[in-house]
Design a protein around this motif. Structure first.
Motif, PDB file in Angstrom:
ATOM      1  N   GLU A 237       0.918  -1.052  -0.043  1.00 36.99           N
ATOM      2  CA  GLU A 237      -0.121  -0.022   0.027  1.00 36.99           C
ATOM      3  C   GLU A 237       1.010   1.351   0.277  1.00 36.99           C
ATOM      4  OE1 GLU A 237      -2.732  -0.627   3.151  1.00 36.99           O
ATOM      5  OE2 GLU A 237      -4.085  -2.233   2.134  1.00 36.99           O
ATOM      6  N   ASP A 238       1.936   1.043   0.026  1.00 37.39           N
ATOM      7  CA  ASP A 238       3.081   2.152   0.092  1.00 37.39           C
ATOM      8  C   ASP A 238       3.448   2.770  -1.328  1.00 37.39           C
ATOM      9  OD1 ASP A 238       4.864   4.245   0.605  1.00 37.39           O
ATOM     10  OD2 ASP A 238       5.649   3.760   2.588  1.00 37.39           O
ATOM     11  N   ARG A 239       3.058   3.138  -2.137  1.00 36.76           N
ATOM     12  CA  ARG A 239       2.835   3.251  -3.279  1.00 36.76           C
ATOM     13  C   ARG A 239       4.839   4.135  -3.257  1.00 36.76           C
ATOM     14  NH1 ARG A 239      -0.265   3.558  -8.040  1.00 36.76           N
ATOM     15  NH2 ARG A 239      -1.959   2.448  -6.510  1.00 36.76           N
ATOM     16  N   TYR A 240       4.790   5.444  -2.917  1.00 37.61           N
ATOM     17  CA  TYR A 240       6.077   5.941  -2.338  1.00 37.61           C
ATOM     18  C   TYR A 240       7.284   5.364  -2.469  1.00 37.61           C
ATOM     19  CZ  TYR A 240       9.589   9.234  -0.968  1.00 37.61           C
ATOM     20  OH  TYR A 240      10.986   9.845  -1.487  1.00 37.61           O
ATOM     21  N   TYR A 241       6.538   4.093  -1.292  1.00 40.96           N
ATOM     22  CA  TYR A 241       8.302   3.309  -0.835  1.00 40.96           C
ATOM     23  C   TYR A 241       8.973   2.300  -2.760  1.00 40.96           C
ATOM     24  CZ  TYR A 241      10.917  -1.394   0.069  1.00 40.96           C
ATOM     25  OH  TYR A 241      11.812  -1.923   0.389  1.00 40.96           O
ATOM     26  N   PHE A 242       7.923   2.304  -3.613  1.00 39.19           N
ATOM     27  CA  PHE A 242       8.668   1.640  -4.625  1.00 39.19           C
ATOM     28  C   PHE A 242       8.529   2.025  -5.389  1.00 39.19           C
ATOM     29  CE2 PHE A 242       5.004  -1.823  -3.174  1.00 39.19           C
ATOM     30  CZ  PHE A 242       5.849  -3.178  -3.305  1.00 39.19           C
ATOM     31  N   LYS A 243       8.544   3.925  -5.371  1.00 39.02           N
ATOM     32  CA  LYS A 243       9.201   5.007  -6.934  1.00 39.02           C
ATOM     33  C   LYS A 243      10.113   5.235  -6.155  1.00 39.02           C
ATOM     34  CE  LYS A 243       5.097   6.315  -8.106  1.00 39.02           C
ATOM     35  NZ  LYS A 243       3.323   7.248  -7.963  1.00 39.02           N
ATOM     36  N   THR A 244      10.982   4.382  -5.658  1.00 38.52           N
ATOM     37  CA  THR A 244      12.312   5.110  -4.404  1.00 38.52           C
ATOM     38  C   THR A 244      13.423   4.317  -5.550  1.00 38.52           C
ATOM     39  OG1 THR A 244      11.662   4.564  -2.071  1.00 38.52           O
ATOM     40  CG2 THR A 244      14.028   4.041  -2.131  1.00 38.52           C
ATOM     41  N   TRP A 245      13.412   3.775  -6.479  1.00 39.88           N
ATOM     42  CA  TRP A 245      14.138   2.902  -7.544  1.00 39.88           C
ATOM     43  C   TRP A 245      13.711   4.171  -9.177  1.00 39.88           C
ATOM     44  CZ3 TRP A 245      11.823  -0.291  -3.474  1.00 39.88           C
ATOM     45  CH2 TRP A 245      13.099  -0.860  -2.472  1.00 39.88           C
TER      46      TRP A 245
ATOM     47  N   MET B  98      13.243  -3.026   4.368  1.00 39.90           N
ATOM     48  CA  MET B  98      14.430  -3.192   4.351  1.00 39.90           C
ATOM     49  C   MET B  98      15.152  -4.515   4.007  1.00 39.90           C
ATOM     50  SD  MET B  98      15.210   0.024   4.403  1.00 39.90           S
ATOM     51  CE  MET B  98      17.094  -0.283   5.196  1.00 39.90           C
ATOM     52  N   ALA B  99      14.504  -5.715   4.000  1.00 39.50           N
ATOM     53  CA  ALA B  99      15.090  -6.749   3.188  1.00 39.50           C
ATOM     54  C   ALA B  99      14.300  -6.132   1.612  1.00 39.50           C
ATOM     55  CB  ALA B  99      14.179  -7.799   4.287  1.00 39.50           C
TER      56      ALA B  99
ATOM     57  N   ALA C  24      21.987   4.657   0.064  1.00 35.86           N
ATOM     58  CA  ALA C  24      20.859   5.456  -0.405  1.00 35.86           C
ATOM     59  C   ALA C  24      19.723   5.811   0.181  1.00 35.86           C
ATOM     60  CB  ALA C  24      20.121   4.213  -1.711  1.00 35.86           C
ATOM     61  N   GLY C  25      20.300   6.011   1.633  1.00 30.70           N
ATOM     62  CA  GLY C  25      19.070   6.492   2.157  1.00 30.70           C
ATOM     63  C   GLY C  25      17.350   6.185   2.204  1.00 30.70           C
ATOM     64  N   ILE C  26      17.196   4.296   2.014  1.00 31.52           N
ATOM     65  CA  ILE C  26      15.513   3.960   1.933  1.00 31.52           C
ATOM     66  C   ILE C  26      15.644   3.712   3.769  1.00 31.52           C
ATOM     67  CG2 ILE C  26      14.765   2.210   1.411  1.00 31.52           C
ATOM     68  CD1 ILE C  26      16.239   1.696  -1.265  1.00 31.52           C
ATOM     69  N   GLU C  27      14.970   4.733   4.541  1.00 25.34           N
ATOM     70  CA  GLU C  27      14.297   4.028   5.274  1.00 25.34           C
ATOM     71  C   GLU C  27      13.412   2.910   5.662  1.00 25.34           C
ATOM     72  OE1 GLU C  27      12.799   7.503   7.474  1.00 25.34           O
ATOM     73  OE2 GLU C  27      15.187   8.868   6.914  1.00 25.34           O
ATOM     74  N   GLY C  28      12.325   2.251   4.833  1.00 27.28           N
ATOM     75  CA  GLY C  28      11.707   1.301   4.946  1.00 27.28           C
ATOM     76  C   GLY C  28      10.574   1.556   5.519  1.00 27.28           C
TER      77      GLY C  28
ATOM     78  N   ARG D  87      25.479  -0.472  -6.826  1.00 25.38           N
ATOM     79  CA  ARG D  87      26.597   0.253  -6.188  1.00 25.38           C
ATOM     80  C   ARG D  87      26.331   0.360  -4.524  1.00 25.38           C
ATOM     81  NH1 ARG D  87      29.675   2.375 -11.342  1.00 25.38           N
ATOM     82  NH2 ARG D  87      30.077   0.078 -12.058  1.00 25.38           N
ATOM     83  N   THR D  88      25.410   0.304  -4.595  1.00 27.23           N
ATOM     84  CA  THR D  88      24.358   1.674  -2.825  1.00 27.23           C
ATOM     85  C   THR D  88      24.123   1.195  -1.881  1.00 27.23           C
ATOM     86  OG1 THR D  88      24.461   3.631  -4.611  1.00 27.23           O
ATOM     87  CG2 THR D  88      24.279   3.714  -2.424  1.00 27.23           C
ATOM     88  N   THR D  89      24.226   0.689  -0.675  1.00 28.20           N
ATOM     89  CA  THR D  89      23.733  -0.374   0.272  1.00 28.20           C
ATOM     90  C   THR D  89      22.496   0.544   0.031  1.00 28.20           C
ATOM     91  OG1 THR D  89      24.273   1.060   1.846  1.00 28.20           O
ATOM     92  CG2 THR D  89      25.191  -1.486   1.382  1.00 28.20           C
TER      93      THR D  89
END
Ligand code: SF4
Length: 423
Positions: free
Chosen positions: A124-132, A161-162, A148-152, A142-144
């Motif tokens: 349901e978190d559409r913003y999360y999927f747009k992270t990449w 995060m997994a 990359a500032g991903i907070e989950g 090359r970025t963990t």
């Protein structure tokens, strides 16, 4: 003449078609595992997609094509490569979609063994999927997730995060595989011996022994000892199936590849059954035993019985195709006698087939070759037969084998699930 050339091209095309279908099938299995990427899920990102083509390269994904022949992009899944990355209690399989220049244009959660509520929170978190979105393959690889500032996703941090870690790991592992340099060609002295034997066999096949039978007998003993026991190089269905599945090991076993090429090409082009007449240790052993057995031991098989036995080799070829395509837990080496020459790995079934075949050859010359050998049947199928050659029953049977192979590839998921759910 033209008709015979066409017939030989047809036979070669049959073998190539079967090998190609097996190869494509195993590439798909490697990419798709037990949960193939479907056109429907890809259309959520590429609405014009009409076809997915497996990428046999190290990225192990699928090219997405539209109906007009344009490549729209590329998709891959993280599972099973990242199945060891556990979020809260299980792995997550993610679909990553790229444009043709390998920039991410979409990420979807395919399935997960994690807690259903956590998975739903992520979906349901559409913003999360747009992270990449918009990031290149290289920058994601090359970025963990932390860099990359991903907070989950709030409430599903471990699972999200997994999932992010799985995306990075999946791309990195493809890059690592791409960076591997192919190993050098390993030509050992045992290969040199094998090549020398192939050259002598070619001379014997085309020049003959000029009335010196001891030359043929001596060479047969050499073939049994060197090709069979020492080099462990008899051609077999397990070998051909393995090469069709995984590729030809011409860097690691160049002489064996040369032997197989000679066994196929020489009879195809010249009518000479090079391998069966000169290079097969089991054929040589049968011929030697038949030669030294008293003639009074010979028996003539009843016609009907002999005709029935002739079905054995083609039926075994069909069985080889079924076992190979469905990945049944049966060792193809146990269908033939050739592993018996590799004493350390020979199984009981292989040894039994070898011994029975050799004993039979004392009474019926070349009994196993004539009635039981699928490898011999395959090599005989490809062999040119001169002016009298016609499109015959074996050519029709070979076409049916192609149909069987393609049918098994097409219905693999259903057949595999049915067989393994009932066993
Ligand atoms: S028919 Fe089979 S056993 Fe006989 S020589 Fe050919 S490959 Fe060897």
């Amino acid at each position: 003449m033209f008709r015979r050339v066409l017939l030989q091209i047809y036979r070669l095309a049959i073998l190539v078609a079967i090998a190609w279908i097996v190869r494509a099938h195993y590439v798909r299995l490697r990419i798709e595992g037990n949960s193939p990427i479907t056109l429907e899920e890809v259309r959520a990102i590429f609405p014009k997609a009409t076809e997915l083509r497996a990428d046999s390269g190290e990225r192990a994904g699928m090219f997405v094509w539209d109906g007009a022949g344009h490549q729209l992009g590329y998709v891959l899944r993280t599972s099973p490569v990242t199945d060891d990355i556990i979020g809260y209690r299980g792995w997550t399989d993610t679909l990553i979609a790229f444009d043709p220049a390998l920039h991410v244009i979409g990420v979807r959660l395919r399935s997960s063994q994690d807690t259903a509520e956590h998975v739903e929170d992520i979906r349901e978190d559409r913003y999360y999927f747009k992270t990449w979105n918009g990031k290149s393959w290289d920058s994601v690889a090359r970025t963990t997730p932390e860099q990359a500032g991903i907070e989950g996703v709030s409430g599903a941090t471990m699972t999200s995060m997994a999932m992010a870690e799985g995306i990075t790991r999946r791309l990195r592992s493809a890059d690592a595989a791409l960076a591997l340099k192919p190993p050098p060609i390993r030509f050992k002295w045992v290969d040199g011996g094998l090549v020398a034997i192939i050259v002598v066999a070619l001379i014997l096949a085309f020049k003959g022994t000029h009335g010196r039978p001891w030359l043929r007998r001596g060479f047969q003993v050499l073939v049994i000892g060197y090709v069979g026991f020492f080099a462990g190089a008899p051609l077999a269905q397990s070998l051909f199936a393995g090469w069709a599945e995984n590729g030809v090991p011409w860097r690691n076993a160049p002489a064996l590849v040369l032997l197989a090429a000679a066994a196929l090409v020489v009879p195809w082009a010249t009518r000479k059954p090079l391998y069966c007449q000169h290079l097969c240790p089991h054929g040589a052993a049968q011929e030697l035993l038949g030669h030294f057995a008293p003639r009074r031991w010979r028996i003539a098989l009843p016609k009907g019985f002999a005709a029935g036995l002739r079905w054995l080799a083609p039926l075994t070829l069909g069985l080889v195709v079924i076992i190979t395509m469905l990945g049944l837990p049966m060792d193809l080496a146990h269908l033939e006698p050739f592993d018996a020459y590799s004493l350390r790995v020979a199984g009981i079934a292989t040894i039994a087939i070898a011994v029975v075949g050799l004993i039979a050859s004392l009474f019926v010359p070349m009994a196993y070759c004539r009635y039981g050998c699928p490898t011999g049947a395959l090599l005989e199928f490809i062999r040119a037969r001169g002016a009298a050659d016609r499109f015959g029953r074996r050519d029709i049977a070979a076409l049916l084998l192609v149909v069987l192979t393609e049918g098994l590839a097409w219905k693999y998921q259903a057949l595999h699930a049915w067989i393994f759910s009932t066993t």
